[in-house]
Design a protein around this motif. Structure first.
Motif, short mmCIF file in Angstrom:
data_model
loop_
_atom_site.label_atom_id
_atom_site.label_comp_id
_atom_site.label_asym_id
_atom_site.label_seq_id
_atom_site.Cartn_x
_atom_site.Cartn_y
_atom_site.Cartn_z
N PRO A 150 0.79 -1.23 0.00
CA PRO A 150 0.00 0.00 0.00
C PRO A 150 0.83 1.28 0.00
CG PRO A 150 -0.12 -1.06 2.14
CD PRO A 150 0.58 -2.01 1.22
N VAL A 151 1.89 1.32 0.78
CA VAL A 151 2.68 2.56 0.87
C VAL A 151 3.48 2.77 -0.41
CG1 VAL A 151 4.51 3.76 2.14
CG2 VAL A 151 2.78 2.44 3.38
N GLY A 152 4.23 1.75 -0.82
CA GLY A 152 5.04 1.88 -2.03
C GLY A 152 4.21 2.17 -3.27
N HIS A 153 3.08 1.51 -3.38
CA HIS A 153 2.21 1.72 -4.56
C HIS A 153 1.65 3.14 -4.56
CE1 HIS A 153 -0.27 0.68 -7.93
NE2 HIS A 153 -1.38 0.91 -7.27
N MET B 106 2.65 12.51 -7.83
CA MET B 106 3.10 13.41 -8.89
C MET B 106 2.61 14.81 -8.58
SD MET B 106 0.67 12.08 -12.01
CE MET B 106 1.05 10.38 -11.79
N PRO B 107 3.34 15.81 -9.05
CA PRO B 107 2.98 17.19 -8.72
C PRO B 107 1.80 17.73 -9.53
CG PRO B 107 4.96 17.18 -10.04
CD PRO B 107 4.60 15.73 -9.78
N LEU B 108 0.67 17.06 -9.44
CA LEU B 108 -0.55 17.54 -10.08
C LEU B 108 -1.55 17.91 -8.99
CD1 LEU B 108 -1.01 14.89 -12.90
CD2 LEU B 108 -0.21 17.23 -13.16
N PRO B 109 -2.35 18.93 -9.22
CA PRO B 109 -3.31 19.31 -8.19
C PRO B 109 -4.22 18.14 -7.82
CG PRO B 109 -3.27 20.93 -9.97
CD PRO B 109 -2.42 19.77 -10.40
N GLY B 110 -4.27 17.84 -6.54
CA GLY B 110 -5.14 16.79 -6.04
C GLY B 110 -4.49 15.42 -5.96
N VAL B 111 -3.54 15.13 -6.85
CA VAL B 111 -2.92 13.80 -6.87
C VAL B 111 -1.94 13.65 -5.72
CG1 VAL B 111 -1.48 12.21 -8.19
CG2 VAL B 111 -3.24 13.55 -9.34
N ARG B 112 -1.06 14.62 -5.55
CA ARG B 112 -0.04 14.54 -4.49
C ARG B 112 -0.65 14.37 -3.11
NH1 ARG B 112 4.54 19.14 -3.35
NH2 ARG B 112 5.28 18.25 -1.41
N PRO B 113 -1.61 15.23 -2.71
CA PRO B 113 -2.19 15.05 -1.37
C PRO B 113 -2.94 13.73 -1.22
CG PRO B 113 -2.89 17.16 -2.32
CD PRO B 113 -2.09 16.44 -3.36
N LEU B 114 -3.60 13.27 -2.28
CA LEU B 114 -4.33 12.01 -2.21
C LEU B 114 -3.38 10.84 -2.02
CD1 LEU B 114 -6.94 10.35 -2.45
CD2 LEU B 114 -6.57 10.35 -4.92
N MET B 115 -2.29 10.81 -2.78
CA MET B 115 -1.33 9.71 -2.66
C MET B 115 -0.61 9.74 -1.31
SD MET B 115 -1.70 7.85 -5.29
CE MET B 115 -3.42 8.22 -5.17
N GLU B 116 -0.32 10.93 -0.79
CA GLU B 116 0.29 11.03 0.54
C GLU B 116 -0.69 10.54 1.61
OE1 GLU B 116 1.58 15.08 0.81
OE2 GLU B 116 3.37 14.70 -0.41
#
Length: 91
Positions: free
Chosen positions: A29-32, A38-48
Protein backbone atom coordinates in the motif's frame (compact mmCIF):
# COMPACT_ATOMS: atom_id res chain seq x y z
CA UNK A 1 -24.37 -8.72 -20.33
CA UNK A 2 -25.24 -8.06 -23.98
CA UNK A 3 -22.63 -5.87 -25.66
CA UNK A 4 -20.46 -5.81 -28.72
CA UNK A 5 -17.28 -7.85 -28.76
CA UNK A 6 -15.11 -4.72 -28.54
CA UNK A 7 -17.10 -3.45 -25.56
CA UNK A 8 -16.63 -6.78 -23.81
CA UNK A 9 -12.92 -6.71 -24.54
CA UNK A 10 -12.62 -3.18 -23.16
CA UNK A 11 -14.55 -4.16 -20.03
CA UNK A 12 -12.33 -7.20 -19.55
CA UNK A 13 -9.23 -4.99 -19.80
CA UNK A 14 -10.78 -2.72 -17.17
CA UNK A 15 -11.45 -5.73 -14.92
CA UNK A 16 -7.84 -6.90 -15.29
CA UNK A 17 -6.53 -3.42 -14.42
CA UNK A 18 -8.82 -3.17 -11.40
CA UNK A 19 -7.82 -6.60 -10.11
CA UNK A 20 -4.10 -6.03 -10.65
CA UNK A 21 -4.00 -2.52 -9.22
CA UNK A 22 -6.14 -3.57 -6.28
CA UNK A 23 -3.93 -6.55 -5.52
CA UNK A 24 -0.79 -4.40 -5.58
CA UNK A 25 -2.54 -1.92 -3.26
CA UNK A 26 -3.29 -4.75 -0.84
CA UNK A 27 0.26 -6.13 -0.90
CA UNK A 28 2.28 -2.88 -1.07
CA UNK A 29 0.00 0.00 0.00
CA UNK A 30 2.68 2.56 0.87
CA UNK A 31 5.04 1.88 -2.03
CA UNK A 32 2.21 1.72 -4.56
CA UNK A 33 0.72 4.99 -3.32
CA UNK A 34 4.06 6.81 -3.40
CA UNK A 35 4.84 5.43 -6.87
CA UNK A 36 1.85 7.40 -8.18
CA UNK A 37 2.80 10.59 -6.34
CA UNK A 38 3.10 13.41 -8.89
CA UNK A 39 2.98 17.19 -8.72
CA UNK A 40 -0.55 17.54 -10.08
CA UNK A 41 -3.31 19.31 -8.19
CA UNK A 42 -5.14 16.79 -6.04
CA UNK A 43 -2.92 13.80 -6.87
CA UNK A 44 -0.04 14.54 -4.49
CA UNK A 45 -2.19 15.05 -1.37
CA UNK A 46 -4.33 12.01 -2.21
CA UNK A 47 -1.33 9.71 -2.66
CA UNK A 48 0.29 11.03 0.54
CA UNK A 49 -2.98 10.45 2.39
CA UNK A 50 -3.11 6.87 1.08
CA UNK A 51 0.55 6.25 1.98
CA UNK A 52 -0.08 7.47 5.54
CA UNK A 53 -3.07 5.11 5.92
CA UNK A 54 -1.97 1.69 4.61
CA UNK A 55 -4.96 -0.18 6.06
CA UNK A 56 -7.40 2.16 4.33
CA UNK A 57 -5.40 1.73 1.12
CA UNK A 58 -5.59 -2.05 1.52
CA UNK A 59 -9.36 -1.82 2.00
CA UNK A 60 -9.68 0.30 -1.14
CA UNK A 61 -7.52 -2.27 -2.96
CA UNK A 62 -9.76 -5.11 -1.84
CA UNK A 63 -12.74 -3.11 -3.10
CA UNK A 64 -11.04 -2.73 -6.49
CA UNK A 65 -10.41 -6.48 -6.66
CA UNK A 66 -14.05 -7.17 -5.77
CA UNK A 67 -15.35 -4.79 -8.45
CA UNK A 68 -12.99 -6.28 -11.03
CA UNK A 69 -14.10 -9.83 -10.21
CA UNK A 70 -17.77 -8.79 -10.26
CA UNK A 71 -17.30 -7.17 -13.67
CA UNK A 72 -15.51 -10.25 -14.97
CA UNK A 73 -18.29 -12.51 -13.66
CA UNK A 74 -20.89 -10.36 -15.43
CA UNK A 75 -18.99 -10.62 -18.70
CA UNK A 76 -18.97 -14.41 -18.53
CA UNK A 77 -22.48 -14.86 -17.14
CA UNK A 78 -23.77 -15.90 -20.54
CA UNK A 79 -21.76 -17.85 -23.14
CA UNK A 80 -20.66 -15.94 -26.23
CA UNK A 81 -22.63 -16.40 -29.42
CA UNK A 82 -21.10 -18.00 -32.51
CA UNK A 83 -20.83 -14.55 -34.07
CA UNK A 84 -18.67 -13.42 -31.14
CA UNK A 85 -16.46 -16.52 -31.11
CA UNK A 86 -15.74 -16.89 -34.81
CA UNK A 87 -14.27 -13.98 -36.77
CA UNK A 88 -16.23 -13.05 -39.89
CA UNK A 89 -13.50 -14.19 -42.31
CA UNK A 90 -13.76 -17.77 -40.91
CA UNK A 91 -17.55 -18.06 -41.33
Amino acid sequence: MRSSLWTKRALEVLAVILIGDGLISVLRPVGHSLLWWMPLPGVRPLMEWCAERPNVTRTLGLSQVAVGLWLDARLYASPPTVDERVPAHFR
